[in-house]
Scaffold this motif. Structure first.
Motif, PDB file in Angstrom:
ATOM      1  N   TYR A 196     -50.782  44.066  32.994  1.00 26.30           N
ATOM      2  CA  TYR A 196     -50.596  45.516  33.128  1.00 26.30           C
ATOM      3  C   TYR A 196     -49.681  45.826  34.311  1.00 26.30           C
ATOM      4  O   TYR A 196     -50.126  46.012  35.432  1.00 26.30           O
ATOM      5  CB  TYR A 196     -51.955  46.202  33.233  1.00 26.30           C
ATOM      6  N   ARG A 197     -48.404  45.860  34.024  1.00 28.27           N
ATOM      7  CA  ARG A 197     -47.366  45.981  35.043  1.00 28.27           C
ATOM      8  C   ARG A 197     -46.622  47.309  34.894  1.00 28.27           C
ATOM      9  O   ARG A 197     -47.184  48.365  35.049  1.00 28.27           O
ATOM     10  CB  ARG A 197     -46.414  44.784  34.928  1.00 28.27           C
TER      11      ARG A 197
ATOM     12  N   MET B   4     -45.883  45.590  41.861  1.00 33.69           N
ATOM     13  CA  MET B   4     -46.547  45.176  40.619  1.00 33.69           C
ATOM     14  C   MET B   4     -45.654  45.416  39.411  1.00 33.69           C
ATOM     15  O   MET B   4     -45.648  44.632  38.456  1.00 33.69           O
ATOM     16  CB  MET B   4     -47.875  45.926  40.458  1.00 33.69           C
ATOM     17  N   SER B   5     -44.901  46.514  39.431  1.00 31.73           N
ATOM     18  CA  SER B   5     -44.064  46.866  38.287  1.00 31.73           C
ATOM     19  C   SER B   5     -42.834  45.972  38.164  1.00 31.73           C
ATOM     20  O   SER B   5     -42.191  45.933  37.122  1.00 31.73           O
ATOM     21  CB  SER B   5     -43.621  48.331  38.393  1.00 31.73           C
TER      22      SER B   5
ATOM     23  N   ILE C 180     -42.887  42.739  38.372  1.00 34.99           N
ATOM     24  CA  ILE C 180     -43.294  41.445  37.808  1.00 34.99           C
ATOM     25  C   ILE C 180     -43.471  41.589  36.305  1.00 34.99           C
ATOM     26  O   ILE C 180     -44.106  42.534  35.827  1.00 34.99           O
ATOM     27  CB  ILE C 180     -44.598  40.965  38.456  1.00 34.99           C
ATOM     28  N   SER C 181     -42.905  40.659  35.541  1.00 37.61           N
ATOM     29  CA  SER C 181     -43.027  40.688  34.087  1.00 37.61           C
ATOM     30  C   SER C 181     -44.482  40.538  33.661  1.00 37.61           C
ATOM     31  O   SER C 181     -45.251  39.812  34.294  1.00 37.61           O
ATOM     32  CB  SER C 181     -42.196  39.558  33.480  1.00 37.61           C
ATOM     33  N   GLU C 182     -44.874  41.213  32.590  1.00 39.45           N
ATOM     34  CA  GLU C 182     -46.262  41.144  32.134  1.00 39.45           C
ATOM     35  C   GLU C 182     -46.632  39.764  31.603  1.00 39.45           C
ATOM     36  O   GLU C 182     -47.805  39.445  31.460  1.00 39.45           O
ATOM     37  CB  GLU C 182     -46.532  42.201  31.059  1.00 39.45           C
TER      38      GLU C 182
END
Length: 284
Positions: free
Chosen positions: A147-148, A135-136, A138-140
């Protein structure tokens, strides 16, 4: 917990859960209530619940033509007649949910002050959903969900009750609102973020009057808490596919039409130009 299910979930749910599950048909979102509006085939009645597992591989057959009585299409040729007496009362009842996002570890001492709340009468649940990993990466701005990186986990506050009396409703709503307020210092800020799948009408709702741009300005109050900077982009997309904002609910994405934005900016420029001219005329 009562688990609802769609159709044929033997390949999705464990056996122990299937024994407690009931087949339901998804009808939409309940009005003024946090939950799905469902038709329970076994009990032949409407229910509202968030404990639902959807079978996305199974499609409901096309509904037959309306013959004067409201109908809902189901699997095979089954038709359910919906009588007015079957409709749930239009009152705010459970379930109800709120949410937060956490960006910094919450001290153990703070958690110790929270735990006693779950011994209160009318207490609900607190669900922590960890973030990170893929999840982190991927760009917000890549998807609507913003919320990444930098968000540790999501907090869901949840209460559910059956008694529709005003006293019971107030007891449960007071509990969730009090806990939500106490968690304020430990969660995200400016804005205090919320999870869109835990729709929270306390954050605000759409207005029916005024221009599309004024509706958008009103919706930003809660929309940016769900989507951050992606909210404006979503509103512009909605403006292209539904420029009149025909399809809407209390917290649907409003339509933001480019032409109206230009007109609003033009009016502001003309107003500023007129004030500048008045200022110059008063100077000479």
């Amino acid at each position: 917990m009562q688990i609802m299910r769609g159709s044929e979930f033997s390949d999705v749910l464990p056996t122990i859960m299937l024994m407690r599950a009931k087949k339901v048909i998804f009808l939409g979102y309940a009005k003024d209530v946090k939950g799905y509006r469902l038709w329970c085939i076994e009990d032949s009645k409407f229910v509202i619940s968030m404990d639902v597992t959807f079978n996305e591989k199974s499609m409901i057959a096309k509904a037959p033509k309306d013959n004067g009585v409201g109908t809902v299409g189901t699997t095979k040729s089954q038709v359910i007649k919906i009588e007015p007496k079957d409709q749930p009362e239009n009152k705010r009842t459970g379930p109800n949910g709120k949410s937060d996002f956490v960006t910094e570890p919450i001290p153990e001492s703070s958690w110790r002050s929270v735990w006693p709340r779950f011994l209160d009468e009318g207490a609900g649940k607190l669900i922590l959903e960890p973030f990170g990993g893929k999840m982190s990466e991927i760009s917000e701005s890549e998807t609507p969900f913003a919320y990444r990186a930098g968000y540790l986990y999501n907090v869901n506050y949840y209460v559910d009750w059956i008694d529709r009396s005003e006293e019971e409703t107030r007891k449960h709503m007071d509990w969730i609102c009090r806990l939500y307020n106490e968690m304020g210092p430990y969660v995200s800020k400016n804005p205090r973020a919320s999870y869109v799948n835990f729709r929270d009408l306390d954050l605000g709702s759409n207005i029916d009057e005024g221009s599309l741009s004024s509706r958008y300005s009103n919706a930003k109050i809660w929309g940016e808490r769900y989507f951050k900077g992606n909210f404006e982009r979503l509103a512009k997309v909605k403006g292209r596919v539904d420029p009149s904002d025909f399809f809407r609910n209390e917290q649907s994405i409003p339509s933001l039409v480019e032409e109206e934005i230009v007109e609003d900016n033009k009016g502001k420029v003309e107003g500023e130009s007129s004030s500048h001219q008045n200022l110059l005329s008063n100077m000479f």
